[in-house]
Write a protein that holds these residues in place. Structure first.
Motif, PDB file in Angstrom:
ATOM      1  N   GLU A 194       3.846   5.574  -3.938  1.00 65.96           N
ATOM      2  CA  GLU A 194       2.891   5.701  -2.956  1.00 65.96           C
ATOM      3  C   GLU A 194       3.499   5.830  -1.579  1.00 65.96           C
ATOM      4  O   GLU A 194       4.693   5.557  -1.409  1.00 65.96           O
ATOM      5  N   CYS A 198       1.025  -1.906   4.802  1.00 62.11           N
ATOM      6  CA  CYS A 198       0.828  -2.311   3.296  1.00 62.11           C
ATOM      7  C   CYS A 198       2.221  -2.001   2.766  1.00 62.11           C
ATOM      8  O   CYS A 198       2.375  -1.934   1.531  1.00 62.11           O
ATOM      9  N   HIS A 254       4.023   0.642   1.838  1.00 57.24           N
ATOM     10  CA  HIS A 254       4.141   1.767   1.001  1.00 57.24           C
ATOM     11  C   HIS A 254       5.562   2.630   1.296  1.00 57.24           C
ATOM     12  O   HIS A 254       5.831   3.361   0.498  1.00 57.24           O
ATOM     13  N   GLU A 262      -3.384   6.424  -1.078  1.00 58.49           N
ATOM     14  CA  GLU A 262      -4.063   5.163  -1.639  1.00 58.49           C
ATOM     15  C   GLU A 262      -5.201   4.423  -0.887  1.00 58.49           C
ATOM     16  O   GLU A 262      -6.102   3.933  -1.389  1.00 58.49           O
ATOM     17  N   GLU A 263      -4.773   4.372   0.331  1.00 59.12           N
ATOM     18  CA  GLU A 263      -5.693   3.695   1.290  1.00 59.12           C
ATOM     19  C   GLU A 263      -6.902   4.338   1.583  1.00 59.12           C
ATOM     20  O   GLU A 263      -7.943   3.697   1.697  1.00 59.12           O
ATOM     21  N   HIS A 281       4.792  -3.222  -5.534  1.00 57.49           N
ATOM     22  CA  HIS A 281       4.530  -3.218  -4.259  1.00 57.49           C
ATOM     23  C   HIS A 281       4.674  -4.399  -3.425  1.00 57.49           C
ATOM     24  O   HIS A 281       5.012  -5.325  -3.978  1.00 57.49           O
TER      25      HIS A 281
HETATM   26 ZN   LIG Z   1      -0.561  -0.844  -0.592  1.00 62.00          ZN
END
Ligand SMILES: [Zn+2]
Ligand SMILES: [Zn+2]
Length: 394
Positions: A84, A95, A97, A134-135, A159
């Motif tokens: 990601e 997040c 990534h 992904e978001e 993650h």
């Molecule tokens: Zn994420």
């Protein structure tokens, strides 16, 4: 089966040698966050590193210029690491990534020498898929539609999180848009001539709030009003609301979707409005949990002397496009711990990714992914069990 201890030792050494480069790369992504489908620099830096380690790389996949596929070796088994790369608006890599993506390409780079040396021709492939956006809930879904996952036996990624967990649930998600069409009139002088579209939206919210009492605990329904009229003295002839509907399995998701649409139809009938209902974007599928795959990853944690946090709540979850991947091939999405007490999608989380805690989590991901990939590629029994587990749930 051959003893994999030597291979694993060799891999850990290669991973540790790469640590300074990988932390620099991940920190660089933090300093230049790029949002979904705009991940130009991030994607090309990932591709460059993989090329340097002998991977053949194709980019611009599934209509997304920043998506890529890097391949080393040929034939089956074919194991994919998912990278990601997108950041969030306003909170950058909130997040994490930068860590998630770098862990996958770092594991691949550290595995490259071992695979080139030890894997006979046509006896296996390691694939890295650069999965953007992904978001936006779509990168992996577009890649599934383009057939990119068709020849892959299993896929994994890690993650960042506050805890070390291996089982990660995601809820299935459907996005619904409701527009009610009524008739405008002067709200005081000619109210009897109006058909109030805002009233339909308010009834929709009330009906859904009543519905909640009769739903399973995994169900989530949450919405906002995106159009509620123009002025208090005009009966709104148009009103609009957006809802997200989530559940733990596809059957329940479909059933809840129908009940929410019934609420909207009821609101339209009550007010005399015309309803326009559309499903927006792609369905995010729930995560299909593969316990054999989870246990293969746990074996890698054991190898590293790391303990999983089994107390962590499993049900505080959102949705992700990796759920769709897990429905078609065995997939895991374990969490590597950055620091206790921080939550994703915050400035605090983003800042932690470039600290020593973040770097430790990154290297944990590099190692666990690489060790698990060795088991999947070199030990046919592990992959066989994982595939059997997947079919059992069909
Ligand atoms: Zn994420
Ligand atoms: Zn996120």
């Amino acid at each position: 089966m051959e003893d994999l201890t030597g291979l694993k030792k060799e891999f850990i050494k290669a991973a540790e040698e790469l640590e300074p480069r990988l932390t620099k790369l991940s920190d660089g992504f933090y300093h230049h966050p790029e949002t979904g489908l705009e991940e130009w620099r991030t994607s090309s830096a990932m591709q460059e590193l993989l090329k340097e380690f002998g991977f053949s790389v194709e980019s611009n996949l599934a209509g997304m210029p920043t998506a890529f596929r890097a391949r080393l070796g040929s034939g089956k088994p074919s194991i994919a690491l998912l990278a990601e790369m997108d950041a969030l608006p306003a909170v950058g890599h909130g997040c994490g990534h930068n860590i998630a993506g770098t862990a996958s390409i770092g594991a691949a780079a550290a595995l490259s020498k071992i695979l080139s040396k030890r894997l006979p021709k046509d006896k296996g492939s390691l694939i890295v898929l650069g999965t953007p956006a992904e978001e936006l809930g779509k990168g992996k879904i577009e890649m599934i539609k383009a057939g990119i996952f068709n020849d892959i036996d299993a896929s994994m990624m890690v993650h960042g999180s506050s805890k070390r967990t291996v089982v990660k649930h995601f809820l299935g998600l459907i996005r619904l848009n409701f527009v009610f069409h009524g008739h405008s009139s002067h709200a005081s002088a000619y109210p009897e001539e109006g058909i109030n579209a805002l009233d339909a939206v308010i009834l929709l919210f009330n009906a859904i709030n009543a519905l909640r009492q009769q739903t399973r605990t995994d169900v989530r329904i949450h919405g906002i009003i995106t159009d509620g009229g123009r002025a208090p003295n005009i009966i709104p002839d148009r009103a609009e609301a957006n809802f997200y509907v989530r559940a733990n399995d596809l059957k329940e998701l479909d059933s809840i979707k129908k009940r929410v649409i019934n609420c909207a139809e009821g609101a339209a009938v009550s007010t005399g409005c015309r309803l326009e209902c559309t499903e927006v974007g792609e369905l995010n599928a729930p995560m299909k949990i593969n316990l054999s795959f989870v246990n293969a990853y746990r074996k890698s944690l054991d190898y590293l002397g790391l303990e999983e946090d089994r107390q962590a709540p499993e049900k505080n979850v959102g949705s992700s496009d990796i759920g769709n991947v897990s429905q078609i091939i065995p997939t895991i999405h374990p969490h590597v711990p950055i620091r206790e007490g921080i939550n994703i999608h915050t400035h605090e989380f983003a800042a932690a990714t470039i600290t020593s805690d973040g770097h430790r989590a990154l290297m944990e991901g590099v190692k666990t992914l690489g060790l698990t990939a060795i088991d999947l590629i070199f030990d046919p029994k592990t992959l066989h069990e994982i595939k059997k587990d997947f079919q059992r749930q069909e």
